[in-house]
Design an enzyme around this catalytic site. Structure first.
Site, PDB file in Angstrom:
ATOM      1  N   LYS A   1       0.795  -1.235   0.000  1.00 38.50           N
ATOM      2  CA  LYS A   1       0.000   0.000   0.000  1.00 38.50           C
ATOM      3  C   LYS A   1       0.831   1.292   0.000  1.00 38.50           C
ATOM      4  O   LYS A   1       0.392   2.312  -0.513  1.00 38.50           O
ATOM      5  CB  LYS A   1      -0.929   0.017   1.220  1.00 38.50           C
ATOM      6  CG  LYS A   1      -2.119  -0.908   1.088  1.00 38.50           C
ATOM      7  CD  LYS A   1      -3.036  -0.739   2.290  1.00 38.50           C
ATOM      8  CE  LYS A   1      -4.294  -1.562   2.106  1.00 38.50           C
ATOM      9  NZ  LYS A   1      -5.289  -1.276   3.140  1.00 38.50           N
TER      10      LYS A   1
ATOM     11  N   GLY B   1     -15.892  -5.198  11.396  1.00 43.98           N
ATOM     12  CA  GLY B   1     -15.240  -4.617  10.219  1.00 43.98           C
ATOM     13  C   GLY B   1     -15.828  -5.007   8.876  1.00 43.98           C
ATOM     14  O   GLY B   1     -15.318  -4.572   7.832  1.00 43.98           O
TER      15      GLY B   1
ATOM     16  N   ASP C   1     -10.259   3.272   2.213  1.00 45.28           N
ATOM     17  CA  ASP C   1     -10.416   2.553   3.487  1.00 45.28           C
ATOM     18  C   ASP C   1     -11.161   3.383   4.545  1.00 45.28           C
ATOM     19  O   ASP C   1     -12.113   2.899   5.158  1.00 45.28           O
ATOM     20  CB  ASP C   1      -9.041   2.157   4.056  1.00 45.28           C
ATOM     21  CG  ASP C   1      -8.429   0.978   3.310  1.00 45.28           C
ATOM     22  OD1 ASP C   1      -9.183   0.139   2.789  1.00 45.28           O
ATOM     23  OD2 ASP C   1      -7.186   0.902   3.259  1.00 45.28           O
TER      24      ASP C   1
ATOM     25  N   MET D   1      -7.687 -10.450  16.350  1.00 46.92           N
ATOM     26  CA  MET D   1      -7.789 -11.356  15.210  1.00 46.92           C
ATOM     27  C   MET D   1      -7.496 -12.795  15.639  1.00 46.92           C
ATOM     28  O   MET D   1      -8.128 -13.731  15.198  1.00 46.92           O
ATOM     29  CB  MET D   1      -6.749 -10.933  14.174  1.00 46.92           C
ATOM     30  CG  MET D   1      -7.310 -10.708  12.798  1.00 46.92           C
ATOM     31  SD  MET D   1      -5.966 -10.116  11.791  1.00 46.92           S
ATOM     32  CE  MET D   1      -6.733  -8.704  11.075  1.00 46.92           C
TER      33      MET D   1
ATOM     34  N   THR E   1      -6.437  -1.650  15.477  1.00 53.59           N
ATOM     35  CA  THR E   1      -5.234  -2.495  15.520  1.00 53.59           C
ATOM     36  C   THR E   1      -5.630  -3.897  15.051  1.00 53.59           C
ATOM     37  O   THR E   1      -6.804  -4.184  14.852  1.00 53.59           O
ATOM     38  CB  THR E   1      -4.654  -2.621  16.955  1.00 53.59           C
ATOM     39  OG1 THR E   1      -5.476  -3.527  17.706  1.00 53.59           O
ATOM     40  CG2 THR E   1      -4.607  -1.288  17.663  1.00 53.59           C
TER      41      THR E   1
END
Ligand code: ATR
Length: 282
Positions: free
Chosen positions: A71, A249, A107, A204, A200
């Site tokens: 990116k 998300g 984003d 996950m 952050t």
């Protein structure tokens, strides 16, 4: 999907890229609107990034999404960078205009659109705490500052990065108060916040810790996580128990894709078709 002599290519470059659900999301949208486009994943290694981007013009591609780790690096191969991507310092969408490669970033706007359009949340006037000071936090912070918010506080494990983030927005706060602090000393700010965002990657993995004490979360707050897998991070589970409204998300993923789709095609994105395609891809 009917590929013929006039089909054009859109895609995503990343390393790795095989877990991306963007191909399902965009191809469902192209099919739904009968657009003669196909979206494919390209596993591009860092050493091949320049060659891959050069190939876009040669192959008459419509555009690309860009994901980790390209990116930032990709910016040096583009002809132009949008103001948003310039401020964020990263590109997630490339499109071609007048034979020029233009880098943009959807984003943060995707995050805001998910809150406003999917959840009906008013952002103007709000006090918002963002956990994290990486690329995602920067994109979200930039988009939030376009919405006449009251206060934006970046909290990060590495406090110097949070300070640097707040400093970098100093000249573009649009009237908001922007502050920074460590991630362990923010009790008062979290209690006072209208909206708390985890930007952050913590949450996950199954045994990831909580970055804040959930006792600080209160009823009436909105708690968001940029993580969509798992769909309910530990933070969201705890926040829900405390009576907060929780948002994962998925909406951000769908809306950043929808905004890229609109840049490439000029058509309003079929957001619900795209959301369903991602959910079905599980
Ligand atoms: P992205 O582009 O997805 O935002 P990034 O730029 O690597 O990814 O940023 C990751 C963010 O998650 C950072 O704010 C990072 O904090 P540091 O700047 O202190 O590294 C945060 N983060 C990652 N792992 C963390 C952990 N175990 N505890 C606290 N914060 C963490």
């Amino acid at each position: 999907m009917q590929i013929n002599g006039q089909t054009k290519i859109v895609g995503i470059i990343g390393d790795p890229v095989k877990h991306s659900r963007s191909p399902q999301m965009h191809n469902a949208a192209f099919n739904h609107l009968k657009l003669n486009l196909v979206y494919v994943p390209f596993h591009v290694k860092p050493e091949s990034l320049g060659e891959a981007i050069k190939g876009m013009k040669a192959l008459d591609m419509v555009g690309l999404n860009v994901t980790v780790p390209h990116k930032i690096e990709v910016m040096k191969y583009l002809d132009e960078i949008s103001p948003a991507a310039g401020i964020i310092g990263a590109v997630n969408t490339i499109y071609v205009k007048d034979n020029r490669l233009i880098g943009d970033n959807t984003d943060g706007y995707g995050f805001v659109r998910a809150l406003v359009e999917d959840e009906g949340i008013t952002i103007a006037g709000k006090t918002i705490v963002v956990l994290g000071s990486g690329g995602s936090a920067r994109a979200i912070g930039h988009a939030l500052l376009q919405e006449r918010i009251r206060m934006l506080i970046f909290c990060n494990r590495t406090i110097s990065k949070a300070n640097e983030m707040a400093r970098s927005f100093e000249t573009q706060t649009q009237g908001a108060f922007v502050a920074s602090m460590g991630i362990t000393d923010n009790r008062a700010e979290i209690i006072r916040a209208d909206i708390l965002i985890n930007a952050t990657s913590v949450g996950m993995k199954q045994n990831d810790p909580l970055l804040i004490d959930p006792a600080w979360i209160r009823k009436g707050q909105v708690v968001c996580d940029i993580i969509y897998s798992p769909p309910q991070t530990l933070l969201l589970q705890k926040a829900k128990k405390r009576g907060a409204k929780t948002i994962n998300g998925l909406g951000m993923l769908v809306h950043q894709g929808a905004l890229s789709f609109e840049i490439w095609t000029g058509c309003p994105a079929p957001v619900e078709i795209m959301r369903k395609a991602i959910l079905d891809a599980d």
